[in-house]
Design an enzyme around this catalytic site. Sequence first.
Site, PDB file in Angstrom:
ATOM      1  N   LYS A  11      44.331  55.369  41.441  1.00 33.82           N
ATOM      2  CA  LYS A  11      42.804  54.941  41.653  1.00 33.82           C
ATOM      3  C   LYS A  11      42.610  53.455  41.609  1.00 33.82           C
ATOM      4  O   LYS A  11      43.019  52.819  40.728  1.00 33.82           O
ATOM      5  CB  LYS A  11      41.817  55.795  40.670  1.00 33.82           C
ATOM      6  CG  LYS A  11      40.442  55.398  40.782  1.00 33.82           C
ATOM      7  CD  LYS A  11      39.763  56.378  41.546  1.00 33.82           C
ATOM      8  CE  LYS A  11      38.397  55.910  41.965  1.00 33.82           C
ATOM      9  NZ  LYS A  11      38.308  55.323  43.163  1.00 33.82           N
TER      10      LYS A  11
ATOM     11  N   GLN B 251      45.258  47.683  37.199  1.00 32.93           N
ATOM     12  CA  GLN B 251      44.367  48.928  37.041  1.00 32.93           C
ATOM     13  C   GLN B 251      44.836  49.787  36.287  1.00 32.93           C
ATOM     14  O   GLN B 251      44.303  50.776  35.749  1.00 32.93           O
ATOM     15  CB  GLN B 251      44.408  49.215  38.469  1.00 32.93           C
ATOM     16  CG  GLN B 251      43.254  50.292  39.111  1.00 32.93           C
ATOM     17  CD  GLN B 251      42.029  49.569  39.213  1.00 32.93           C
ATOM     18  OE1 GLN B 251      41.864  48.576  39.748  1.00 32.93           O
ATOM     19  NE2 GLN B 251      40.958  50.055  38.765  1.00 32.93           N
TER      20      GLN B 251
ATOM     21  N   LYS C  38      43.700  49.475  32.878  1.00 32.16           N
ATOM     22  CA  LYS C  38      42.216  49.676  32.781  1.00 32.16           C
ATOM     23  C   LYS C  38      41.698  51.289  32.842  1.00 32.16           C
ATOM     24  O   LYS C  38      40.982  51.623  32.492  1.00 32.16           O
ATOM     25  CB  LYS C  38      41.672  48.885  34.351  1.00 32.16           C
ATOM     26  CG  LYS C  38      39.973  48.837  34.331  1.00 32.16           C
ATOM     27  CD  LYS C  38      39.824  48.352  35.546  1.00 32.16           C
ATOM     28  CE  LYS C  38      40.355  46.997  35.664  1.00 32.16           C
ATOM     29  NZ  LYS C  38      39.615  46.103  36.905  1.00 32.16           N
TER      30      LYS C  38
ATOM     31  N   LYS D 274      45.943  49.875  43.948  1.00 33.58           N
ATOM     32  CA  LYS D 274      45.191  49.065  44.560  1.00 33.58           C
ATOM     33  C   LYS D 274      45.417  48.618  46.367  1.00 33.58           C
ATOM     34  O   LYS D 274      46.555  49.082  46.543  1.00 33.58           O
ATOM     35  CB  LYS D 274      45.137  47.500  44.092  1.00 33.58           C
ATOM     36  CG  LYS D 274      43.900  46.509  44.141  1.00 33.58           C
ATOM     37  CD  LYS D 274      42.839  46.984  43.118  1.00 33.58           C
ATOM     38  CE  LYS D 274      41.649  46.277  43.715  1.00 33.58           C
ATOM     39  NZ  LYS D 274      40.642  46.333  42.755  1.00 33.58           N
TER      40      LYS D 274
ATOM     41  N   GLY E   7      35.723  50.201  46.629  1.00 30.92           N
ATOM     42  CA  GLY E   7      35.325  48.988  47.012  1.00 30.92           C
ATOM     43  C   GLY E   7      36.006  47.789  46.223  1.00 30.92           C
ATOM     44  O   GLY E   7      36.530  48.214  45.083  1.00 30.92           O
ATOM     45  N   ASP E   8      36.138  46.817  46.683  1.00 36.07           N
ATOM     46  CA  ASP E   8      36.395  45.324  45.957  1.00 36.07           C
ATOM     47  C   ASP E   8      35.842  44.383  46.560  1.00 36.07           C
ATOM     48  O   ASP E   8      34.905  44.515  47.427  1.00 36.07           O
ATOM     49  CB  ASP E   8      37.909  45.358  45.557  1.00 36.07           C
ATOM     50  CG  ASP E   8      38.332  44.255  44.609  1.00 36.07           C
ATOM     51  OD1 ASP E   8      38.213  44.589  43.306  1.00 36.07           O
ATOM     52  OD2 ASP E   8      38.826  42.990  45.117  1.00 36.07           O
TER      53      ASP E   8
ATOM     54  N   THR F  98      29.782  48.101  37.584  1.00 40.23           N
ATOM     55  CA  THR F  98      30.482  47.177  37.066  1.00 40.23           C
ATOM     56  C   THR F  98      29.775  46.128  36.408  1.00 40.23           C
ATOM     57  O   THR F  98      30.351  45.742  35.114  1.00 40.23           O
ATOM     58  CB  THR F  98      31.731  46.455  38.026  1.00 40.23           C
ATOM     59  OG1 THR F  98      32.000  47.553  38.885  1.00 40.23           O
ATOM     60  CG2 THR F  98      32.683  45.800  37.448  1.00 40.23           C
TER      61      THR F  98
ATOM     62  N   ASN G 205      28.609  42.258  44.319  1.00 41.18           N
ATOM     63  CA  ASN G 205      28.128  43.558  43.700  1.00 41.18           C
ATOM     64  C   ASN G 205      28.119  43.152  42.202  1.00 41.18           C
ATOM     65  O   ASN G 205      27.189  43.614  41.473  1.00 41.18           O
ATOM     66  CB  ASN G 205      29.384  44.437  44.103  1.00 41.18           C
ATOM     67  CG  ASN G 205      28.883  45.692  43.172  1.00 41.18           C
ATOM     68  OD1 ASN G 205      29.560  45.964  42.197  1.00 41.18           O
ATOM     69  ND2 ASN G 205      28.120  46.534  43.857  1.00 41.18           N
TER      70      ASN G 205
ATOM     71  N   SER H  55      33.492  55.433  39.123  1.00 40.07           N
ATOM     72  CA  SER H  55      34.061  56.105  40.305  1.00 40.07           C
ATOM     73  C   SER H  55      34.726  57.313  39.809  1.00 40.07           C
ATOM     74  O   SER H  55      34.648  58.369  40.555  1.00 40.07           O
ATOM     75  CB  SER H  55      35.393  55.251  40.868  1.00 40.07           C
ATOM     76  OG  SER H  55      34.815  54.197  41.705  1.00 40.07           O
TER      77      SER H  55
END
Length: 448
Positions: free
Chosen positions: A93, A114, A117, A129, A168-169, A212, A243, A380
């Site tokens: 993810k 990630q 996290k 990622k 998204g990023d 976020t 964002n 998410s």
Amino acid sequence: MSIKNQYLLSVLDGLKGRNAHEREYLQAVTEVLESLEPVIDADPRYEQQNIIGRIVEPERVVMFRVPWVDDNGKVQVNRGFRVQFNSAIGPYKGGLRLHPTVNLSVIKFLGFEQVFKNSLTTLPLGGGKGGCDFDPKGKSDGEIMRFCQSFMNELYRHIGPNTDVPAGDIGVGAREIGFLFGQYKKLRNEWSGVLTGKGLSYGGSLARTEATGFGLCYFADAHLRDNGQSFQGKRVVISGSGNVAIYANQKCTKLGGKVIAMSDSNGYIVDENGIDYKVIQEIKEVKRARIKTYLDYVPTAKYVDGCNGIWSVSCDIALPCATQNEIDGASAKALISNGCIGVFEGANMPSTPEAIAAYLEAGIMFGPAKAANAGGVATSGLEMSQNSERLSWTFDEVDAKLKNIMEGIYAACASAAEQYGMKGNIQAGANIAGFLKVADAMLWQGVC
Ligand code: NDP
């Protein structure tokens, strides 16, 4: 901090030898391994089973050609990536980034971060990622759609709701997720929660857009309260205007802070009366214009060319929400000498090692990205749960779960730091708490 443990040193040396040119990736790994020294010293199983040697190596790397046709009929080509880093605790993810600076090192550093996290969120999510060196700036909607369709023409083979769930990023928001989802559905002939950050009409979660930025402020608030402080009456500087930055502004203003500066990659604005997030939202999400346009709305504000100078604006709290390595040692020292009491990272790895050393030396609060910005991926995870259940939760339900998760992450980091003799060092606590769960799962699952 320098590493003394021979096992950690040998893994790091091997990695440097094999990936000498991957600067960001080596930076991210070094930062984590430095904190893990007391954990590795305390439990011989991690060395016996070579957990560190395995955890720094992605399970799979996919690189692919992304050809697309621009509005002039010319064929363009970009390079796409998906790094599936670790699936010990759940399906891979992590987001997709579209920016000209994307390369394998950047995607590997993001994928590595990630893993820890996602573990901190307490949800069953592995780490991954992806992205592409495509620049969405200045492209028409048609060009964005054709690019996203071509990107998915390859990516769809490697992802799935139980395998790998991108989101998204930088450069990937609701518009891009929509195009990617549409193409996946067409290629697979199935509707599934294969991407998160979807629109509300087709399976998205309320509060994901805000998650976020909101989560960053919930984390910072818990950290501040633990130190007898709060956002109330504080001057806040937020870099970026995307964002994460927009919704960090909304929430920290709600918590009593005043956002006096924001930026984009061209420059920054200063408004001593406080920046209204709705104006930034209109400039960035509706008009897709530059932050300089803020002066058309608030002529008394100031605009300065160049984004790095934002850290010289005097503030109590800094929320870097733009990109990696945006605060160097000199910027960190400027923040500290201007009286900043805490830096909480919305962006991934926004502080250089020199900046982190300066925070720790000055003893100011430091909320590292992998803990402080985990609210996006946590929500998410909640979107995945709702898709599996075929249910939609209310905004307040999701927001309450997010707040709970972020306060839990802060508590877990603080407690891990204390347990390993580094009370108050939330950076070390985040690395340790994130590592322990993944490492334990890897030990149970054998050598694979
Ligand atoms: P957006 O694309 O929405 O916004 C990015 C912002 O940062 C823009 O204002 C952009 O300015 C600025 N920026 C990007 N690159 C640079 C650069 N090289 N120098 C200066 N400014 C730059 O991205 P997000 O808000 O989604 O992401 C921001 C950060 O937060 C990233 O590090 C991302 O990895 C991280 N993050 C995002 C999550 C999410 O849910 N979206 C979750 C967790 C972390 P410009 O428009 O001029 O390029």
